[in-house]
Design an enzyme around this catalytic site. Structure first.
Site, short mmCIF file in Angstrom:
data_model
loop_
_atom_site.label_atom_id
_atom_site.label_comp_id
_atom_site.label_asym_id
_atom_site.label_seq_id
_atom_site.Cartn_x
_atom_site.Cartn_y
_atom_site.Cartn_z
N THR A 324 0.81 -1.22 0.00
CA THR A 324 0.00 0.00 0.00
C THR A 324 0.84 1.27 0.00
O THR A 324 0.40 2.31 -0.49
CB THR A 324 -0.94 0.03 1.22
OG1 THR A 324 -0.15 -0.07 2.41
CG2 THR A 324 -1.93 -1.11 1.17
N CYS A 325 2.05 1.21 0.56
CA CYS A 325 2.88 2.41 0.63
C CYS A 325 3.34 2.86 -0.75
O CYS A 325 3.70 4.01 -0.95
CB CYS A 325 4.10 2.15 1.51
SG CYS A 325 3.65 1.83 3.21
#
Length: 357
Positions: A324-325
């Site tokens: 997700t980062c």
């Protein structure tokens, strides 16, 4: 130094961020206007945007959790509000104000559900009766009915005095007199407007004055030299913080990049977009949450999201995962569209999407 550098421990992220940001605010406040670079203690990796994004996600997730006690969320409303009986220090509220300002400066979209009155108050305005509409729609409609009631028996019908009752986070009833000896003053046709205005002023301003002042102080530390207050309306500041409401997944498809052997012509990718375009808005938001850590749309639309879909091996039973980062979706090359849809829906419905990097 061209960057604002923070070094925090995952296990003490709020405490560490609070101490460091307090020191910076006191000693070199101008550093708050630099690009943020975050390092998690004991972890390798250079922050090229992904680590900072995770830092914001973790701070927001923890500080807005009702169990943390700083903010409350009513079951019938989707918004969060300042806890007027919070035991946390003013410094904690200043921290979240700084975080909000830093997010704007660093183009990070936050999963924060404030009612619009928060952004109006950040711009220097006071909360008023009309702001109750999205703060507590049930209360707003009840008070609006009172204002529109024209019969002479208002006092007998509503049997309301200038003493109000509200509940704290523990469910205890608390009482407050909107004017001196409020319990002896009944609401009438003549004074009902005064009652409504005093009620709104107490709920939106006076009851959370200490918490909001600290919060705004932190926000202004970061944004004081910007043109936010003069160039932007409250609705536009909300968009800067929370993102756009325009879910155009055709834009997202056009801007998505591919890795690991996938191209836009790969059958799995064609199946993927066919499935995605048929999803409900709720499931599309789940997909965004799964792949990016936020169900919000960046300012400027989904074409600014920079999603990457990477091939994660041949057909298998594993679910898709995500970093997700970095907005990366790891997608195995499933043997058919039906299997892809089954695995994708399971993944976005039961997982937050954090892959191991």
């Amino acid at each position: 130094m061209p960057f604002l550098r923070l070094k925090v421990r995952r296990s003490h992220i709020i405490d560490d961020a609070l101490v460091e940001l307090e020191m910076i605010a006191m000693e070199r406040a101008l550093d708050l206007k630099k690009q943020l670079v975050v390092e998690f203690e004991g972890e390798q990796g250079i922050d090229e945007g992904g680590v900072s994004k995770e830092f914001f996600q973790l701070v927001v997730e923890q500080i807005f959790n009702p169990d943390y006690g700083m903010f409350t969320q009513r079951q019938d409303e989707v918004t969060v509000w300042f806890n007027p009986t919070s035991f946390e220090t003013e410094a904690q509220f200043t921290l979240i104000g700084i975080v909000l300002g830093l997010a704007i400066y660093n183009n990070i979209i936050l999963a924060v559900n404030f009612p619009m009155v928060v952004y109006r108050k950040l711009m220097g305005k006071k909360g008023s009766f009309e702001d109750l509409a999205d703060w507590n729609s049930t209360l707003y409609n009840g008070l609006k009915d009172m204002l529109e009631y024209t019969e002479n028996d208002l006092e007998e019908t509503y049997y309301q005095t200038f003493r109000i009752c509200y509940t704290d986070v523990f469910g205890n009833n608390l009482f407050h007199d909107l004017k001196e000896n409020g319990d002896d003053v009944f609401v009438t046709q003549e004074n009902k407007r005064e009652f409504v205005d005093l009620y709104a002023d107490f709920l939106l301003n006076k009851s959370v004055e200490t918490q909001f002042k600290a919060f705004r102080r932190g926000f202004v530390m970061v944004t004081d030299e910007s043109q936010l207050g003069t160039l932007f309306r409250p609705e536009e500041v909300e968009t800067l913080v929370c993102g756009s409401k325009n879910f155009d997944f055709n834009e997202l498809e056009k801007s998505t990049e591919y890795d690991g052997g996938y191209t836009s012509e790969s059958q799995t990718i064609k199946d993927f977009w066919s499935i995605v375009h048929s999803l409900s808005l709720e499931d599309k938001r789940k997909l965004l949450q799964f792949t990016t850590g936020s169900d919000r749309v960046p300012v400027g639309g989904l074409s600014h999201l920079k999603l990457v879909i990477a091939r994660n091996g041949p057909d298998c039973a594993r679910l898709p995962t995500a970093h997700t980062c970095f907005n990366v979706l790891l997608l195995p090359e499933y043997e058919n569209k039906e299997k892809l849809e089954d695995r994708l829906m399971k993944a976005i419905s039961y997982s937050k999407g954090f892959g191991i990097i």
